[in-house]
Design a protein around this motif. Structure first.
Motif, PDB file in Angstrom:
ATOM      1  N   PHE A 146       6.083   7.157  -5.881  1.00  0.00           N
ATOM      2  CA  PHE A 146       6.563   5.903  -5.274  1.00  0.00           C
ATOM      3  C   PHE A 146       5.445   5.209  -4.494  1.00  0.00           C
ATOM      4  N   VAL A 147       4.452   5.961  -4.033  1.00  0.00           N
ATOM      5  CA  VAL A 147       3.302   5.339  -3.353  1.00  0.00           C
ATOM      6  C   VAL A 147       2.442   4.623  -4.387  1.00  0.00           C
ATOM      7  N   LEU A 148       2.266   5.260  -5.537  1.00  0.00           N
ATOM      8  CA  LEU A 148       1.500   4.638  -6.622  1.00  0.00           C
ATOM      9  C   LEU A 148       2.157   3.313  -7.034  1.00  0.00           C
ATOM     10  N   ALA A 149       3.495   3.340  -7.159  1.00  0.00           N
ATOM     11  CA  ALA A 149       4.215   2.114  -7.555  1.00  0.00           C
ATOM     12  C   ALA A 149       3.993   1.020  -6.511  1.00  0.00           C
ATOM     13  N   ARG A 150       4.037   1.385  -5.236  1.00  0.00           N
ATOM     14  CA  ARG A 150       3.872   0.374  -4.185  1.00  0.00           C
ATOM     15  C   ARG A 150       2.435  -0.140  -4.143  1.00  0.00           C
ATOM     16  N   LEU A 151       1.480   0.753  -4.430  1.00  0.00           N
ATOM     17  CA  LEU A 151       0.080   0.320  -4.490  1.00  0.00           C
ATOM     18  C   LEU A 151      -0.109  -0.705  -5.616  1.00  0.00           C
ATOM     19  N   LYS A 152       0.486  -0.401  -6.773  1.00  0.00           N
ATOM     20  CA  LYS A 152       0.351  -1.311  -7.933  1.00  0.00           C
ATOM     21  C   LYS A 152       0.994  -2.655  -7.607  1.00  0.00           C
TER      22      LYS A 152
END
Ligand code: PNS
Length: 156
Positions: A146-152
């Motif tokens: 979910f951190v990766l998704a928010r970074l993207k």
């Protein structure tokens, strides 16, 4: 009752940070993860966003709470009743600065305990995660999904 404080910028939290928080939670009764609200430094994520991600990532850990602070970390520790600051040490490059802060914080009344970073995570930093995602690289497994998704989502 022992209480530790894990302070940091967490912009955003990485699996390296989470490894340190998880291990601290096994060593201490309570852990407060403290996000620095640094008014002089532009961050990618707001303090609220950083706290939300940390809360989601540490929800399974008993005795761990997430908070934020401005000013001295030692003052925050005293307000919270935290006896010790816990930091991860990744490499010798971290050592000088971390040692300096630990000694100054000790002078201001709060001890620091260092946990050696897990070898898989010694090269991780929030800034590297931001840069690699911004340039289209793969950081799968280095931050929670979910951190990766928010970074993207943050990238233009
Ligand atoms: O994740 P970071 O940016 O490496 O964390 C650094 C942090 C937040 C732990 C450090 O900058 C800090 O404690 N800042 C608060 C201000 C303070 O207490 N400064 C004196 C330190 S001796």
């Amino acid at each position: 009752m022992t209480k530790a404080c894990c302070p940091g910028s967490f912009d955003p939290v990485t699996n390296g940070h989470l490894d340190v928080v998880e291990r601290a939670s096994r060593l201490f009764d309570e852990v407060v993860v403290a996000v620095l609200e640094n008014l002089n430094k532009r961050a990618l994520f707001s303090v609220e966003e950083r706290m939300e991600m940390l809360r989601e990532a540490t929800a399974h850990l008993e005795g761990v709470k997430v908070s934020s602070f401005q000013g001295l970390v030692t003052e925050f520790c005293k307000q919270e009743g935290a006896d010790v600051i816990v930091k991860g040490l990744r490499a010798v490059t971290d050592f000088d600065y971390e040692m300096q802060m630990a000694q100054m914080n000790k002078r201001m009344g709060v001890e620091t305990a260092f946990l050696a970073a897990k070898p898989d995570y010694t090269y991780l930093s929030s800034s590297l995660m931001r840069e690699v995602v911004a340039l289209g690289g793969d950081i799968d497994g280095l931050v929670p999904p979910f951190v990766l998704a928010r970074l993207k989502d943050k990238m233009p």
